[in-house]
Write a protein that holds these residues in place. Structure first.
Motif, short mmCIF file in Angstrom:
data_model
loop_
_atom_site.label_atom_id
_atom_site.label_comp_id
_atom_site.label_asym_id
_atom_site.label_seq_id
_atom_site.Cartn_x
_atom_site.Cartn_y
_atom_site.Cartn_z
N VAL A 1 0.84 -1.19 0.00
CA VAL A 1 0.00 0.00 0.00
C VAL A 1 0.88 1.25 0.00
N TYR A 2 0.52 2.21 -0.90
CA TYR A 2 1.15 3.53 -0.89
C TYR A 2 0.42 4.36 0.15
N ILE A 3 1.17 5.19 0.88
CA ILE A 3 0.57 6.02 1.92
C ILE A 3 1.03 7.46 1.73
N MET A 4 0.07 8.37 1.75
CA MET A 4 0.37 9.79 1.69
C MET A 4 0.18 10.37 3.09
N LEU A 5 1.23 11.00 3.60
CA LEU A 5 1.19 11.58 4.94
C LEU A 5 0.92 13.07 4.89
N LYS A 6 0.42 13.58 6.00
CA LYS A 6 0.15 14.99 6.17
C LYS A 6 1.46 15.77 6.10
N LYS A 7 1.40 16.93 5.51
CA LYS A 7 2.58 17.80 5.43
C LYS A 7 2.84 18.40 6.80
N SER A 8 4.10 18.37 7.24
CA SER A 8 4.46 18.92 8.54
C SER A 8 4.35 20.45 8.52
N GLU A 9 4.26 21.05 9.69
CA GLU A 9 4.19 22.51 9.79
C GLU A 9 5.43 23.16 9.17
N ARG A 10 6.59 22.54 9.39
CA ARG A 10 7.84 23.07 8.85
C ARG A 10 7.79 23.09 7.31
N LYS A 11 7.30 21.99 6.70
CA LYS A 11 7.20 21.93 5.24
C LYS A 11 6.17 22.93 4.71
N LYS A 12 5.06 23.10 5.45
CA LYS A 12 4.06 24.08 5.03
C LYS A 12 4.67 25.47 5.01
N GLN A 13 5.46 25.80 6.05
CA GLN A 13 6.09 27.11 6.12
C GLN A 13 7.10 27.30 4.99
N GLU A 14 7.87 26.24 4.67
CA GLU A 14 8.81 26.31 3.54
C GLU A 14 8.07 26.61 2.24
N ASN A 15 6.92 25.96 2.04
CA ASN A 15 6.12 26.23 0.82
C ASN A 15 5.62 27.67 0.81
N ARG A 16 5.16 28.17 1.97
CA ARG A 16 4.69 29.55 2.04
C ARG A 16 5.83 30.52 1.70
N ASP A 17 7.00 30.25 2.29
CA ASP A 17 8.16 31.11 2.03
C ASP A 17 8.55 31.08 0.55
N ARG A 18 8.56 29.90 -0.05
CA ARG A 18 8.91 29.75 -1.47
C ARG A 18 7.88 30.49 -2.33
N PHE A 19 6.60 30.36 -1.98
CA PHE A 19 5.53 31.02 -2.73
C PHE A 19 5.66 32.54 -2.61
N THR A 20 5.96 33.01 -1.41
CA THR A 20 6.12 34.46 -1.19
C THR A 20 7.32 35.00 -1.95
N ARG A 21 8.45 34.29 -1.92
CA ARG A 21 9.64 34.70 -2.68
C ARG A 21 9.32 34.79 -4.16
N GLY A 22 8.58 33.79 -4.66
CA GLY A 22 8.25 33.76 -6.09
C GLY A 22 7.39 34.94 -6.51
N ARG A 23 6.54 35.40 -5.64
CA ARG A 23 5.64 36.52 -5.96
C ARG A 23 6.34 37.86 -5.86
N SER A 24 7.36 37.94 -5.00
CA SER A 24 8.02 39.24 -4.80
C SER A 24 9.11 39.51 -5.83
N SER A 25 9.50 38.48 -6.62
CA SER A 25 10.56 38.71 -7.59
C SER A 25 10.05 39.32 -8.86
#
Length: 193
Positions: A169-193
């Motif tokens: 069985v393949y299992i998809m786990l919940k994204k950790s708070e740290r990974k969510k914050q990394e995605n937010r930071d990456r998204f914010t950087r991408g918008r500000s450039s």
């Protein structure tokens, strides 16, 4: 017979009853309340998390029964890619030749460790139960019960044939708070450039 009944009967000529998909019968034996209480106690405990996975009787599944679970909120496209085996497997656990109690401990610890390591896609090989003396896939049946009980599990499904098919069985786990914050930071950087 009224005109409405006659008209309805005429419209229904040739209609066939839909064949229902095979469903797993869930036994309600009161152990759900015990599991919920155990989960709440584990969530509020200051020390280590306790294993609340149940080993009470479970309906045995056919060895070739295809497992599938998708928590509400998981995007259909993401789940479809999981089913197709398109995500890289970051960790794997093999439960062959284990007792139900050993498997219970291993599954709980494996999911906990995967969450601590920020893993998203993992795999459990539970086997099909062909060498079992019972009339079904015992470990597979318990894995099917345990995974939805774990809040970290967002979805799971039987693997593709090259990864074990109905025996894994393949299992998809919940994204950790740290990974969510990394995605937010990456998204914010991408918008500000």
């Amino acid at each position: 017979m009224s005109d409405e009944d006659r008209l309805f009967a005429e419209e229904m000529v040739g209609v066939k009853r839909l064949v229902a998909d095979r469903r797993v019968v869930i036994k309600k034996d009161g152990s759900d309340e015990v599991n919920i209480a155990a989960r709440r106690a584990a969530a509020t405990a200051d020390s280590g998390v306790r294993n609340f996975l149940s080993t009470s009787d479970v309906e045995l599944l056919d060895p070739y029964y295809v497992l599938e679970f998708q928590r509400e909120g998981v995007q259909h496209g993401v789940f479809r890619r999981l089913k197709q085996g398109k995500y890289a497997i970051e960790a794997r656990l093999d439960l062959h030749k284990m007792s139900v109690e050993q498997a219970r401990i291993q599954v709980f610890d494996f999911i906990s460790e995967a969450m601590k390591a920020d893993l998203r896609t993992i795999m459990i090989v539970h086997g099909r139960g062909h060498h079992s003396e019972s009339k079904g896939a015992v470990i597979k049946s318990y894995v099917n019960r345990w995974l939805p009980e774990l809040e970290a599990v967002q979805g799971f499904c039987s693997a593709q044939p090259q990864h074990g098919g109905a025996g894994a069985v393949y299992i998809m786990l919940k994204k950790s708070e740290r990974k969510k914050q990394e995605n937010r930071d990456r998204f914010t950087r991408g918008r500000s450039s």
